[in-house]
Design a protein around this motif. Sequence first.
Motif, mmCIF file in Angstrom:
data_model
loop_
_atom_site.group_PDB
_atom_site.id
_atom_site.type_symbol
_atom_site.label_atom_id
_atom_site.label_comp_id
_atom_site.label_asym_id
_atom_site.label_seq_id
_atom_site.Cartn_x
_atom_site.Cartn_y
_atom_site.Cartn_z
ATOM 1 N N UNK A 4 -16.811 86.046 22.866
ATOM 2 C CA UNK A 4 -16.021 86.140 21.951
ATOM 3 C C UNK A 4 -16.288 87.565 21.390
ATOM 4 N N UNK A 5 -14.854 88.237 20.830
ATOM 5 C CA UNK A 5 -15.519 89.756 20.061
ATOM 6 C C UNK A 5 -15.020 88.544 18.662
ATOM 7 N N UNK A 6 -15.924 88.815 17.787
ATOM 8 C CA UNK A 6 -15.919 88.958 16.190
ATOM 9 C C UNK A 6 -15.606 90.011 15.453
ATOM 10 N N UNK A 7 -14.482 90.133 15.027
ATOM 11 C CA UNK A 7 -14.268 91.086 14.243
ATOM 12 C C UNK A 7 -13.990 90.253 12.242
ATOM 13 N N UNK A 8 -15.832 91.115 11.449
ATOM 14 C CA UNK A 8 -15.249 90.650 10.072
ATOM 15 C C UNK A 8 -14.703 92.227 9.326
ATOM 16 N N UNK A 17 -4.959 95.910 13.024
ATOM 17 C CA UNK A 17 -4.063 95.520 14.564
ATOM 18 C C UNK A 17 -3.870 96.653 15.303
ATOM 19 N N UNK A 18 -4.516 97.648 15.765
ATOM 20 C CA UNK A 18 -4.687 98.554 16.519
ATOM 21 C C UNK A 18 -6.301 98.536 17.013
ATOM 22 N N UNK A 19 -6.742 98.014 15.780
ATOM 23 C CA UNK A 19 -8.283 97.536 17.177
ATOM 24 C C UNK A 19 -8.079 95.913 17.604
ATOM 25 N N UNK A 20 -7.080 95.029 16.992
ATOM 26 C CA UNK A 20 -6.710 94.366 17.960
ATOM 27 C C UNK A 20 -6.416 94.163 19.320
ATOM 28 N N UNK A 21 -4.848 95.241 19.284
ATOM 29 C CA UNK A 21 -4.357 95.747 20.902
ATOM 30 C C UNK A 21 -5.959 96.403 21.751
ATOM 31 N N UNK A 22 -6.100 97.437 20.948
ATOM 32 C CA UNK A 22 -7.465 97.865 21.717
ATOM 33 C C UNK A 22 -8.614 96.796 22.827
ATOM 34 N N UNK A 23 -8.606 95.929 21.982
ATOM 35 C CA UNK A 23 -9.814 94.916 22.265
ATOM 36 C C UNK A 23 -8.904 94.285 23.468
ATOM 37 N N UNK A 33 -11.205 86.708 17.416
ATOM 38 C CA UNK A 33 -11.851 85.718 16.174
ATOM 39 C C UNK A 33 -11.947 86.771 15.271
ATOM 40 N N UNK A 34 -10.931 87.086 13.372
ATOM 41 C CA UNK A 34 -11.040 87.924 12.408
ATOM 42 C C UNK A 34 -11.799 86.930 11.306
ATOM 43 N N UNK A 35 -12.222 87.386 10.781
ATOM 44 C CA UNK A 35 -12.756 86.455 9.466
ATOM 45 C C UNK A 35 -12.578 87.568 8.424
ATOM 46 N N UNK A 36 -11.227 87.293 7.644
ATOM 47 C CA UNK A 36 -10.857 87.635 6.775
ATOM 48 C C UNK A 36 -11.716 87.603 5.631
ATOM 49 N N UNK A 87 -16.427 96.390 13.696
ATOM 50 C CA UNK A 87 -16.095 96.502 12.465
ATOM 51 C C UNK A 87 -14.307 96.501 13.251
ATOM 52 N N UNK A 88 -13.928 96.119 12.081
ATOM 53 C CA UNK A 88 -12.057 95.891 11.447
ATOM 54 C C UNK A 88 -11.637 97.847 10.992
ATOM 55 N N UNK A 89 -12.517 98.453 11.395
ATOM 56 C CA UNK A 89 -12.091 100.048 10.677
ATOM 57 C C UNK A 89 -11.510 101.213 11.738
ATOM 58 N N UNK A 90 -11.887 99.893 12.974
ATOM 59 C CA UNK A 90 -12.220 101.265 14.161
ATOM 60 C C UNK A 90 -12.759 102.432 14.743
ATOM 61 N N UNK A 91 -13.589 102.072 14.014
ATOM 62 C CA UNK A 91 -15.147 102.532 14.620
ATOM 63 C C UNK A 91 -16.385 102.703 15.651
ATOM 64 N N UNK A 92 -15.839 101.240 15.850
ATOM 65 C CA UNK A 92 -16.594 100.749 16.799
ATOM 66 C C UNK A 92 -15.299 100.609 18.324
#
Lengths: 238, 125
Positions: A4-8, A17-23, A33-36, A87-92
Amino acid sequence: MKVMVLIPAFNEEHTISSVISEIRKHIPEALVCVVNDGSTDRTREVLDGIAGIRALHLPYNMGIGGAVWTGFHFFLNSGCDALVRLDGDGQHPPAQAGLLLEALAGGETDLVIGSRFLKKEGFQSSLTRRGGIKLLDVLTKLILRQKITDNTSGFRAYSRRAVAHLAEDYPFDYPEPIEVYLLARAGMGIREVPTRMVSRREGVSSIGLFRSYYYLVKVLLTIFVNFIYGRKHESLSD
Amino acid sequence: MEGNMNPYPISAIQIVSVVFSLFLLGVIFSLIRRKKLSEEYAILWVIISALFLGLSVFRGLIDAISSLLGIKYQPASLFLILFGCLFLLGFHFSLVISDLKKKLNAMAKTVTILQERLEEKERTA
């Protein structure tokens, strides 16, 4: 190994959305799983438009620790065996998540930290921050007798038992450095692998200059308290 | 009592403080009765009001405490007691707030996970 990939995510409408498509590209079999975390921008709407992910929307901003903690509990019910947090900002870059999972796969290791500093590549953070990170690392080395070069990195992979242990009583405010202490004390294996990080594409760090000193003081206090009270458990980690 | 050259005009203030302490106790009891203040948190306030009522009625207490602690200026002991009480109250509230925050977060976490599970079920149904 089910992953599972967790993105806070807090206010990441432009990058999520670009982070998710990269995953999807690099670990297509993973449950995402994204925790907003109570975002005030359009993060929620953006997530609603992406099919096939699990999005949790916290009713208010709980802070990074609260978001990760919520994700931990979701993970424990998901039937997955390994968790990657990024992270959801694309730094990872999700392209590097495989490196973390490989290091986890042996079964000896319960926490793998993606480190910017193991090989000095990619984005290295500012000088003042690096000073704080360095101080934490020296302390970690003194207390746990293990070298951790990038203890504030949020790019991590966890075994199921590590998540189960952390989910019980999680350090809410600034969890990353404390996770290492909690897991080491529970006798779990911790490893670092070199990863390349990217300077955030959008938005600012959740920790400003003043806050980063507050962060440091708070983390030091927590380490100090845990070190004193936890001293008798210390031998477990040797 | 006015004639004995008392350096502090305690008599007047004594009446005021007795009346005020009684008023405070009355307000607290009435709030508890109307269920606006739960007994758990009212207990500290009741103790503090009773303490102040005691100090107002028995003037000798302050003097006794002052000489016991070696405080030469009696009102200073009053401030000390007052400060101590406020400190305890503030600390007590920090504990209560920490506990509430923890419970609130646990509840939000659970609700969020359940809500998502429900929506997921409705989507796939």
